[in-house]
Write an enzyme that holds these catalytic residues in place. Structure first.
Site, short mmCIF file in Angstrom:
data_model
loop_
_atom_site.label_atom_id
_atom_site.label_comp_id
_atom_site.label_asym_id
_atom_site.label_seq_id
_atom_site.Cartn_x
_atom_site.Cartn_y
_atom_site.Cartn_z
N ALA A 162 0.51 -1.09 -0.01
CA ALA A 162 0.05 0.03 -0.05
C ALA A 162 0.94 1.15 -0.09
O ALA A 162 2.03 1.15 0.41
CB ALA A 162 -1.03 0.01 1.26
N SER A 244 -6.30 -1.93 1.25
CA SER A 244 -7.76 -1.94 1.59
C SER A 244 -8.58 -3.14 1.73
O SER A 244 -8.19 -4.27 1.22
CB SER A 244 -8.69 -0.97 0.72
N GLU A 265 -3.03 -8.07 5.04
CA GLU A 265 -2.95 -7.03 6.08
C GLU A 265 -3.75 -6.02 5.59
O GLU A 265 -3.47 -5.02 4.74
CB GLU A 265 -1.51 -6.68 6.18
N LEU A 266 -5.09 -5.87 5.99
CA LEU A 266 -6.05 -4.80 5.33
C LEU A 266 -6.44 -3.74 6.50
O LEU A 266 -5.83 -3.69 7.41
CB LEU A 266 -7.11 -5.76 4.97
N CYS A 299 -2.56 2.40 8.82
CA CYS A 299 -3.70 1.26 9.22
C CYS A 299 -4.00 1.21 10.74
O CYS A 299 -5.01 0.84 11.28
CB CYS A 299 -3.30 -0.02 8.79
P1 NAD Z 1 -5.45 -0.16 -1.89
O1 NAD Z 1 -6.27 -1.24 -1.65
O2 NAD Z 1 -5.99 0.87 -2.75
O3 NAD Z 1 -4.06 -0.55 -2.60
C1 NAD Z 1 -3.20 -1.43 -2.11
C2 NAD Z 1 -2.39 -2.33 -3.13
O4 NAD Z 1 -3.35 -3.14 -3.61
C3 NAD Z 1 -1.97 -1.27 -4.40
O5 NAD Z 1 -0.50 -1.87 -4.67
C4 NAD Z 1 -2.67 -1.67 -5.32
O6 NAD Z 1 -2.18 -1.39 -6.88
C5 NAD Z 1 -3.39 -2.84 -5.15
N1 NAD Z 1 -4.71 -3.39 -5.31
C6 NAD Z 1 -5.79 -2.61 -5.41
N2 NAD Z 1 -6.75 -3.32 -5.82
C7 NAD Z 1 -6.49 -4.49 -6.16
C8 NAD Z 1 -7.00 -5.76 -6.80
N3 NAD Z 1 -8.42 -5.88 -7.06
N4 NAD Z 1 -6.12 -6.82 -6.99
C9 NAD Z 1 -4.83 -6.87 -6.90
N5 NAD Z 1 -4.24 -5.58 -6.20
C10 NAD Z 1 -4.89 -4.51 -6.08
O7 NAD Z 1 -4.81 0.50 -0.65
P2 NAD Z 1 -3.99 2.15 -0.33
O8 NAD Z 1 -5.14 3.12 -0.61
O9 NAD Z 1 -2.87 1.93 -1.12
O10 NAD Z 1 -3.63 1.78 1.32
C11 NAD Z 1 -4.45 2.09 2.27
C12 NAD Z 1 -5.15 0.84 2.75
O11 NAD Z 1 -4.30 -0.09 3.16
C13 NAD Z 1 -6.24 1.17 4.19
O12 NAD Z 1 -7.03 0.32 4.18
C14 NAD Z 1 -4.99 0.73 5.38
O13 NAD Z 1 -5.75 0.38 6.50
C15 NAD Z 1 -4.52 -0.29 4.53
N6 NAD Z 1 -3.03 -0.95 5.08
C16 NAD Z 1 -3.05 -2.05 6.00
C17 NAD Z 1 -2.00 -2.30 6.53
C18 NAD Z 1 -1.97 -3.51 7.78
O14 NAD Z 1 -0.87 -3.85 7.78
N7 NAD Z 1 -2.89 -4.07 7.99
C19 NAD Z 1 -0.82 -1.57 6.56
C20 NAD Z 1 -0.95 -0.56 5.82
C21 NAD Z 1 -1.98 -0.34 4.81
#
Ligand code: NAD
Length: 512
Positions: A162, A244, A265-266, A299
């Protein structure tokens, strides 16, 4: 103030970066897919990257697959030694890489440096782990038999990361996956690919110096389409995806359809319970750092405060006063507490959430808004805000990735714990109390349902030594410390018969 141009040059961030790398070998420049990366700090273009297409992705995974045979044959402590060298290379690059993290993502310089420190820490941890990939020896029920288990590497590990931790989350996965004998393909966030390019330069220099095959650590820069290719690719044994909950559901469904392994890890929706026995000064620091730090884009950011009615008004007033002192501005300037959101889409989500909160009845005690004028040209700077709400509001149940803090009142600890657990996510949680009974109840099986539960510490800022991750819609994955390494290996049970008979288990007779 840091000189970004010099840093970009030292980190080898040229104007256009290729779409993928299989080590020190970079893919061709594919100009129709060039994508400009703008800094949320000042709105200026930092550099360009070519977004990978299917062919680029396939080349990287092919290389990772081919290199696996050689890499898994390297003894684990020797793999650890190479990771130790990666840690040292990161130490040398810490100041530059930390500043680039800050400039590309928008977090404060201190937090950017802290993120690189986290990478160094996980390298150190992984070096030790490389000598401790232990299995158990079990007692066999049959005479002259030995039964034990061992752990083998999985193969290619795909890492989807992310934007908010653009480098640390990759290293949590990659350093453990590497000492376990896997090869890695990293798809960073399309919002922060330049820090990934910098990391690839750093790691490939170490690997080349050690004659390690090119494909052991690959990088593919692309959007969610590339992430989706990875999720559907049977060559990728484990997909570790951070982002996410929406993304996690899509990835989990695709990986499950091919019975692959997934580590998720969402999103989180983290709360601190402030009890009558809390040290309110400590609670204030924990809350403000948790809610305002990284502009609410962790997160583990604190999104909800569940406050006992006897201290509610007092604590609310302390918060309102503290928020008046928050300095918002260029995160590379260490006088500022809070930088920008990642982009203008994030600003829109923040404004929408405020509107939804007001429509449901939320009462804003510190108003939000977008900052304009000198120093705020990127349009990504917002005010952190505080609203009094009910936990049941739809917007409170949802993770908004912005500095919006919700206040909720409680009367009994049981009710507070029910409120804390009463959201779909289950990442981080905390209680501020000097009352042993309350602290232990919060940590008991009837207490917090989150992967992380803290006492007298806020929700954000975990150490690498513990297993990191959360339950429910946070995805159930565990990364980093403790025994998280097991996710990157397959367990095999071995039974050896050193007798001259072939007794069957459970005493079964099969004579012929
Ligand atoms: P995002 O879900 O928009 O993107 C994250 C990653 O997933 C990017 O690399 C994106 O290209 C990829 N992606 C998106 N849709 C996809 C799909 N359908 N298939 C495969 N890959 C896909 O998230 P973001 O805006 O970059 O980050 C914020 C989110 O990440 C928040 O919800 C936050 O809580 C979460 N987060 C969680 C943790 C944890 O450890 N739990 C850590 C950091 C961030």
């Amino acid at each position: 103030m840091v000189d970004i141009q010099k840093i970009l040059s030292r980190l080898k961030i040229n104007e256009v970066n290729p779409a993928y790398s299989t080590g020190s070998v970079w893919g061709e420049v594919n100009s129709p897919n060039a994508h400009t990366i703008y800094s949320p700090v000042d709105g200026k273009a930092i550099g360009k990257v070519n977004m990978a297409i299917g062919d680029d992705y396939n080349k990287a995974v092919d290389q990772a697959q081919q290199s696996f045979t050689a890499w898994r044959a390297v003894p684990a402590p020797r793999r650890g030694e190479i990771v130790r060298q990666v840690g040292n290379a990161l130490r040398e690059a810490k100041d530059d890489l930390g500043a680039l993290v800050s400039y590309e993502m928008g977090k404060s310089l201190q937090e950017g440096l802290g993120e690189v420190q986290e990478m160094i820490d996980i390298c150190d941890f992984a070096v030790g782990q490389s000598r401790q990939l232990y299995g158990l020896t079990m007692q066999s029920e049959r005479p002259l038999h030995r039964m034990y288990e061992q752990y083998h590497p999985l193969g290619v590990v795909g890492i989807i990361s992310a934007f908010n931790f653009p480098v640390a989350v990759w290293s949590w996965n990659a350093m453990l996956a590497l000492v376990c004998g896997n090869t890695c393909v990293w798809k960073p966030s399309e919002k922060t690919p330049l820090t990934a390019v910098a990391c690839q330069h750093i790691i490939s220099k170490v690997f080349t110096a050690n004659d390690i095959p090119e494909g052991v650590c690959c990088l593919v820069i692309g959007d969610r389409e590339v992430g989706s290719l990875m999720a559907n690719d049977p060559r990728v044994a484990l997909v570790s995806a951070t982002g996410s909950t929406r993304m996690g559901k899509a990835v989990a469904t695709a990986v499950a359809a091919r019975l692959g392994k997934v580590l998720l890890e969402l999103g989180g929706n983290n709360a601190i319970i402030i009890t009558p026995d809390a040290n309110l000064e400590m609670a204030l620091i924990g809350t403000v750092f948790g809610a305002v730090g990284t502009a609410g884009q962790r997160c583990t950011s604190t999104r909800r405060l569940i406050i006992h009615s006897s201290v509610y008004n007092d604590f609310k007033q302390k918060l309102v006063n503290a928020y008046k002192q928050i300095r918002i501005g260029n995160p590379l300037d260490s006088n500022n507490h809070m930088g920008p959101l990642i982009d203008t889409d994030a600003v829109k989500n923040y404004l929408d959430a405020i509107e939804k909160c007001k429509a449901e009845g939320g009462n804003f005690v510190v108003e939000g808004g977008v900052l304009e004028g000198e120093g705020y040209a990127s349009g990504c700077y917002v005010r952190p805000c505080i609203a009094e709400v009910e936990n049941s509001y739809a917007i409170v149940q949802h993770e908004t990735f912005a500095p919006i803090l919700y206040l909720i009142k409680y009367d009994t600890l049981d009710k507070a714990i029910a409120l804390q657990n009463g959201v779909p996510q289950g990442l981080s949680s905390a209680i501020m109390t000097n009352n042993l009974r309350e602290a232990e109840l919060f940590l008991s099986g009837a207490g917090s349902d989150c992967g992380i539960a803290n006492v007298n510490i806020g929700t954000s800022g975990a150490e690498i030594g513990g297993a990191f991750g959360g339950e429910k819609e946070t995805g159930g994955g565990r990364e980093s410390g403790s025994d998280a390494w097991k996710a990157y290996m397959r367990r095999q049970t071995n039974t050896i018969n050193y007798s001259t008979q072939l007794p069957l288990a459970q005493g079964i007779k099969f004579d012929f």
